[in-house]
Design an enzyme around this catalytic site. Structure first.
Site, PDB file in Angstrom:
ATOM      1  N   ILE A   1       0.907  -1.151   0.000  1.00 13.72           N
ATOM      2  CA  ILE A   1       0.000   0.000   0.000  1.00 13.72           C
ATOM      3  C   ILE A   1       0.949   1.203   0.000  1.00 13.72           C
ATOM      4  O   ILE A   1       1.949   1.212   0.726  1.00 13.72           O
ATOM      5  CB  ILE A   1      -0.936  -0.021   1.234  1.00 13.72           C
ATOM      6  CG1 ILE A   1      -1.909   1.159   1.250  1.00 13.72           C
ATOM      7  CG2 ILE A   1      -0.165  -0.041   2.543  1.00 13.72           C
ATOM      8  CD1 ILE A   1      -2.996   1.040   2.355  1.00 13.72           C
ATOM      9  N   SER A   2       0.669   2.193  -0.834  1.00 13.38           N
ATOM     10  CA  SER A   2       1.618   3.301  -1.016  1.00 13.38           C
ATOM     11  C   SER A   2       1.718   4.175   0.235  1.00 13.38           C
ATOM     12  O   SER A   2       0.819   4.203   1.087  1.00 13.38           O
ATOM     13  CB  SER A   2       1.190   4.159  -2.206  1.00 13.38           C
ATOM     14  OG  SER A   2       1.056   3.356  -3.353  1.00 13.38           O
ATOM     15  N   GLN A   3       2.815   4.939   0.264  1.00 12.82           N
ATOM     16  CA  GLN A   3       3.053   5.918   1.326  1.00 12.82           C
ATOM     17  C   GLN A   3       1.938   6.978   1.285  1.00 12.82           C
ATOM     18  O   GLN A   3       1.603   7.469   0.197  1.00 12.82           O
ATOM     19  CB  GLN A   3       4.412   6.566   1.039  1.00 12.82           C
ATOM     20  CG  GLN A   3       4.840   7.638   1.995  1.00 12.82           C
ATOM     21  CD  GLN A   3       6.045   8.402   1.458  1.00 12.82           C
ATOM     22  OE1 GLN A   3       6.452   8.233   0.306  1.00 12.82           O
ATOM     23  NE2 GLN A   3       6.616   9.234   2.294  1.00 12.82           N
TER      24      GLN A   3
END
Ligand code: SAM
Length: 215
Positions: free
Chosen positions: A61-63
């Site tokens: 899951i992206s930053q």
């Protein structure tokens, strides 16, 4: 018991706003969509850290900063039809769905797409259409889109996706090699001309597919 609201507030006030994520609608959507609901139970105490986290199948899951940056750059309107490549956990799709009319999100891995489907529908999202397949080919049957977001590292901004972007539309895509990329904002003007701008360096997992990298 963790105080999620306080953790989201800290993320927004200490990390996102000082880094230039200041669009009120984007921040409100990032407040409403609870990141801890999109990550494995064992990692939940780190849900509001400003870094990517594993979601299984070697994906992430992206930053939050990158999610905010990409969403803000797209300038999404309530009437927009948005295409996302790389559903992953479904977190970015939920934020897009808060801001737009409908989100089409393609994921190549069936396990991740099914998990995202169960999760998003149990949270009541009824304007997200999830598709399993190779997102590098876009979704010609539903094109053109007002906005396109690619959430995996692409070797290039493909003509296929650009051809599915409306005139007056915007696309964000990390372009580079498999380990480091430049986040590009691409705008298709009303006369069809293409304008590109760099939003800075980033690191995404690779986009695997016909117009991406080999598995
Ligand atoms: N947007 C996601 C989220 O909110 O959790 C994070 C995306 S993750 C960084 C990248 C995702 O892109 C992975 O789930 C990966 O399986 C997917 N992906 C890679 N190549 C793809 C392709 N050709 N088509 C669709 N999805 C792809």
């Amino acid at each position: 018991m963790q105080d999620w609201e306080r953790e989201i507030d800290d993320l927004i006030e200490i990390e996102l706003k000082p880094s230039g994520i200041t669009d009120d609608a984007v921040l409100a959507a990032m407040r409403r969509v609870k990141r801890h609901k999109f990550i494995p139970e064992t990692l939940r105490d780190r849900a509001y850290g400003n870094y990517p986290l594993p979601i299984g199948e070697s994906q992430t899951i992206s930053q939050p900063y990158i999610v905010g940056l990409m969403t803000q750059a797209l300038e999404i309107r309530k009437t927009d039809r948005v295409l996302e490549i790389g559903t992953g956990s479904g977190y970015q799709a939920a934020i897009l769905a808060e801001l737009s009319e409908i989100v089409y999100s393609i994921e190549r891995l069936d396990t991740l797409s099914s998990r995202a489907r169960t999760n998003l529908y149990s949270q009541g999202y009824d304007n997200i259409y999830l598709i399993v397949g190779d997102g590098t080919l876009g979704l010609p049957e539903y094109a053109p889109f007002d906005k396109i977001i690619v959430t995996a590292a692409s070797p290039k901004a493909t003509d296929i996706l650009l051809s599915q972007l409306k005139q007056g539309g915007k696309m964000v895509v990390p372009v580079g090699n498999r380990s480091i990329q430049d986040l590009k904002l691409i705008e298709k003007a009303l006369n069809g001309r293409i304008y590109r701008k760099s939003l800075g360096g980033c690191r995404f997992v690779p986009l695997i597919g016909k117009e991406g990298w080999r598995d």
